[in-house]
Write a protein that holds these residues in place. Structure first.
Motif, PDB file in Angstrom:
ATOM      1  N   SER A   1      16.358 -67.464  74.756  1.00  0.00           N
ATOM      2  CA  SER A   1      16.892 -68.467  75.678  1.00  0.00           C
ATOM      3  C   SER A   1      17.730 -69.423  74.845  1.00  0.00           C
ATOM      4  CB  SER A   1      15.754 -69.184  76.409  1.00  0.00           C
ATOM      5  OG  SER A   1      14.823 -69.711  75.472  1.00  0.00           O
ATOM      6  N   ASN A   2      18.086 -70.549  75.419  1.00  0.00           N
ATOM      7  CA  ASN A   2      18.974 -71.453  74.691  1.00  0.00           C
ATOM      8  C   ASN A   2      18.517 -72.898  74.843  1.00  0.00           C
ATOM      9  OD1 ASN A   2      21.553 -73.333  74.722  1.00  0.00           O
ATOM     10  ND2 ASN A   2      22.039 -71.573  73.451  1.00  0.00           N
ATOM     11  N   TYR A   3      18.380 -73.598  73.696  1.00  0.00           N
ATOM     12  CA  TYR A   3      18.125 -75.038  73.685  1.00  0.00           C
ATOM     13  C   TYR A   3      19.391 -75.740  73.171  1.00  0.00           C
ATOM     14  CZ  TYR A   3      13.039 -75.004  74.402  1.00  0.00           C
ATOM     15  OH  TYR A   3      11.775 -74.868  74.930  1.00  0.00           O
ATOM     16  N   SER A   4      19.739 -76.847  73.788  1.00  0.00           N
ATOM     17  CA  SER A   4      20.832 -77.683  73.283  1.00  0.00           C
ATOM     18  C   SER A   4      20.368 -79.136  73.277  1.00  0.00           C
ATOM     19  CB  SER A   4      22.099 -77.531  74.123  1.00  0.00           C
ATOM     20  OG  SER A   4      21.872 -77.943  75.459  1.00  0.00           O
ATOM     21  N   PHE A   5      20.873 -79.889  72.301  1.00  0.00           N
ATOM     22  CA  PHE A   5      20.433 -81.273  72.095  1.00  0.00           C
ATOM     23  C   PHE A   5      21.665 -82.154  71.879  1.00  0.00           C
ATOM     24  CE2 PHE A   5      17.501 -78.247  70.254  1.00  0.00           C
ATOM     25  CZ  PHE A   5      16.260 -78.619  70.768  1.00  0.00           C
ATOM     26  N   LEU A   6      21.809 -83.176  72.702  1.00  0.00           N
ATOM     27  CA  LEU A   6      22.849 -84.184  72.512  1.00  0.00           C
ATOM     28  C   LEU A   6      22.157 -85.488  72.135  1.00  0.00           C
ATOM     29  CD1 LEU A   6      25.809 -85.069  72.621  1.00  0.00           C
ATOM     30  CD2 LEU A   6      25.479 -85.578  75.064  1.00  0.00           C
ATOM     31  N   ASN A   7      22.300 -85.875  70.854  1.00  0.00           N
ATOM     32  CA  ASN A   7      21.562 -87.015  70.309  1.00  0.00           C
ATOM     33  C   ASN A   7      22.478 -88.205  70.058  1.00  0.00           C
ATOM     34  OD1 ASN A   7      19.345 -85.251  70.180  1.00  0.00           O
ATOM     35  ND2 ASN A   7      19.863 -84.649  68.073  1.00  0.00           N
ATOM     36  N   ALA A   8      21.982 -89.385  70.325  1.00  0.00           N
ATOM     37  CA  ALA A   8      22.684 -90.632  69.996  1.00  0.00           C
ATOM     38  C   ALA A   8      21.663 -91.622  69.457  1.00  0.00           C
ATOM     39  CB  ALA A   8      23.381 -91.198  71.229  1.00  0.00           C
ATOM     40  N   TYR A   9      21.925 -92.159  68.279  1.00  0.00           N
ATOM     41  CA  TYR A   9      20.972 -93.095  67.696  1.00  0.00           C
ATOM     42  C   TYR A   9      21.657 -94.048  66.720  1.00  0.00           C
ATOM     43  CZ  TYR A   9      20.956 -89.262  64.284  1.00  0.00           C
ATOM     44  OH  TYR A   9      21.332 -88.272  63.425  1.00  0.00           O
ATOM     45  N   SER A  10      20.991 -95.132  66.454  1.00  0.00           N
ATOM     46  CA  SER A  10      21.399 -96.079  65.418  1.00  0.00           C
ATOM     47  C   SER A  10      20.448 -95.932  64.239  1.00  0.00           C
ATOM     48  CB  SER A  10      21.386 -97.517  65.945  1.00  0.00           C
ATOM     49  OG  SER A  10      20.102 -97.866  66.401  1.00  0.00           O
ATOM     50  N   TYR A  11      20.914 -96.338  63.057  1.00  0.00           N
ATOM     51  CA  TYR A  11      20.082 -96.152  61.866  1.00  0.00           C
ATOM     52  C   TYR A  11      20.349 -97.235  60.837  1.00  0.00           C
ATOM     53  CZ  TYR A  11      24.351 -93.917  60.014  1.00  0.00           C
ATOM     54  OH  TYR A  11      25.633 -93.646  59.608  1.00  0.00           O
ATOM     55  N   LEU A  12      19.380 -97.387  59.951  1.00  0.00           N
ATOM     56  CA  LEU A  12      19.492 -98.283  58.804  1.00  0.00           C
ATOM     57  C   LEU A  12      19.557 -97.423  57.545  1.00  0.00           C
ATOM     58  CD1 LEU A  12      19.437-101.198  57.651  1.00  0.00           C
ATOM     59  CD2 LEU A  12      16.955-100.953  57.473  1.00  0.00           C
ATOM     60  N   LYS A  13      20.626 -97.597  56.783  1.00  0.00           N
ATOM     61  CA  LYS A  13      20.828 -96.834  55.551  1.00  0.00           C
ATOM     62  C   LYS A  13      20.581 -97.736  54.352  1.00  0.00           C
ATOM     63  CE  LYS A  13      24.521 -94.489  52.990  1.00  0.00           C
ATOM     64  NZ  LYS A  13      24.962 -95.606  52.124  1.00  0.00           N
ATOM     65  N   LYS A  14      19.807 -97.246  53.379  1.00  0.00           N
ATOM     66  CA  LYS A  14      19.547 -97.977  52.143  1.00  0.00           C
ATOM     67  C   LYS A  14      20.069 -97.168  50.961  1.00  0.00           C
ATOM     68  CE  LYS A  14      16.020-100.043  49.167  1.00  0.00           C
ATOM     69  NZ  LYS A  14      14.587-100.345  48.948  1.00  0.00           N
ATOM     70  N   ASP A  15      20.831 -97.832  50.085  1.00  0.00           N
ATOM     71  CA  ASP A  15      21.331 -97.202  48.867  1.00  0.00           C
ATOM     72  C   ASP A  15      20.383 -97.506  47.713  1.00  0.00           C
ATOM     73  OD1 ASP A  15      23.565 -96.294  50.221  1.00  0.00           O
ATOM     74  OD2 ASP A  15      24.735 -98.084  49.754  1.00  0.00           O
ATOM     75  N   PHE A  16      20.197 -96.537  46.841  1.00  0.00           N
ATOM     76  CA  PHE A  16      19.323 -96.695  45.685  1.00  0.00           C
ATOM     77  C   PHE A  16      20.167 -96.625  44.414  1.00  0.00           C
ATOM     78  CE2 PHE A  16      16.720 -94.934  49.052  1.00  0.00           C
ATOM     79  CZ  PHE A  16      15.608 -95.756  49.026  1.00  0.00           C
ATOM     80  N   GLY A  17      19.948 -97.576  43.504  1.00  0.00           N
ATOM     81  CA  GLY A  17      20.711 -97.634  42.271  1.00  0.00           C
ATOM     82  C   GLY A  17      21.238 -99.039  42.065  1.00  0.00           C
TER      83      GLY A  17
END
Length: 290
Positions: free
Chosen positions: A195-211
């Motif tokens: 069968s077939n699954y499809s996903f349309l995702n929308a989200y916000s995120y917090l990105k952290k840089d290391f270094g």
């Protein structure tokens, strides 16, 4: 090029330049011209150069003080009775000081002083680290991504893998600090099988840089949003909207001009009333900095 940049900057902003006294938390004070002020930084003209100073390092910005550009050092006098006086040493004599404070001039005998912190140079200069040309300015990054994911139960083994593409943007105005950035992402994923699954995702995120410095080559992302999940088999079709959680860890040290390539391991889960569906695998993103 830097000369042209500063010339244009002064022409475009000359109408709003305002004289002020800027007092740093280390006690150094400067009578200079304020070019621009926002909620995070103060941009100033000091001796023909432009400096960008974080507000967290400023004790006071007084627009009532006018005059030619100059600098001085505030000294702190701790008296034997426990009181503290802060001001600029106008004159030092054998037996005392004349100091200038916000309320006027005061005379202090040296015999009254328990401790004195005058902090060094009486005519300090702004540190070069504040120079606008050496300050990393926030950048907007936008680009696309490709995902190759392995599914978990209950949709596996009939649907073992999921793949797709997305678009993301990390606006400069949501640059929280040297290591934290808020972003947004939309993606479309497909899981083929009997069968077939499809996903349309929308989200916000917090990105952290290391270094440190420019060597922030590793990153982590934590996000949340909603996914439209659609299941189709033959004439049967079911769809719904579920909350999703998102996690990604990876490397972003590949850069060419304004392009930045990220490669990481990601996982996302859909939280349904009947259970949780998760998938995880490889994410490759290519972004452009503006």
């Amino acid at each position: 090029m830097r000369i042209i940049f500063y010339l244009l900057l002064f022409i475009l902003t000359s109408y709003q330049i305002t004289a002020a006294e800027l007092l740093l938390k280390n006690g150094n004070s400067f009578l200079l011209d304020v070019v621009h002020e926002d909620e995070r930084n103060v941009q100033v003209n000091w001796k023909g150069r432009v400096y960008t100073i974080p507000k967290k390092e400023i004790q006071k910005l007084d627009y009532s003080k006018k005059g030619s550009q100059s600098s001085h050092r505030y000294s702190t006098f701790v008296l034997k009775d426990g009181s503290k006086i802060r001001g600029v040493i106008a004159e030092e004599r054998d037996k005392g000081y004349t100091i200038r404070t916000d309320v006027g001039f005061l005379e202090i005998d040296k015999s009254q002083i328990q401790d004195l912190d005058n902090g060094g140079n009486s005519s300090p200069d702004l540190p070069n680290e504040y120079l606008t040309e050496s300050t990393k300015q926030p950048e907007t990054i936008f680009g696309g991504s490709f995902s190759f994911l392995a599914n978990t139960s209950p949709i596996t083994p009939a649907h073992s893998v999921t793949g797709g593409a997305g678009f993301f943007v990390e606006p400069a105005y949501l640059f929280l600090s040297e290591k934290y950035q808020v972003g947004f992402k939309v993606e479309y994923l497909v899981s083929p099988g009997t069968s077939n699954y499809s996903f349309l995702n929308a989200y916000s995120y917090l990105k952290k840089d290391f270094g440190t410095g420019d060597s922030k080559n590793w990153y982590g992302i934590l996000g949340a949003g909603f996914g439209s999940v659609r299941y189709r088999r033959g004439e049967t079709q079911v769809s719904g909207v579920d909350p999703i959680g998102y996690l990604e860890l990876g490397y972003q040290g590949w850069k060419l001009g304004n392009l930045v390539l990220r490669s990481g391991l990601r996982a996302n889960c859909y939280f349904e009333s009947r259970g949780t569906v998760c998938m995880g695998g490889l994410e490759i993103s290519l972004g452009y900095r503006i």
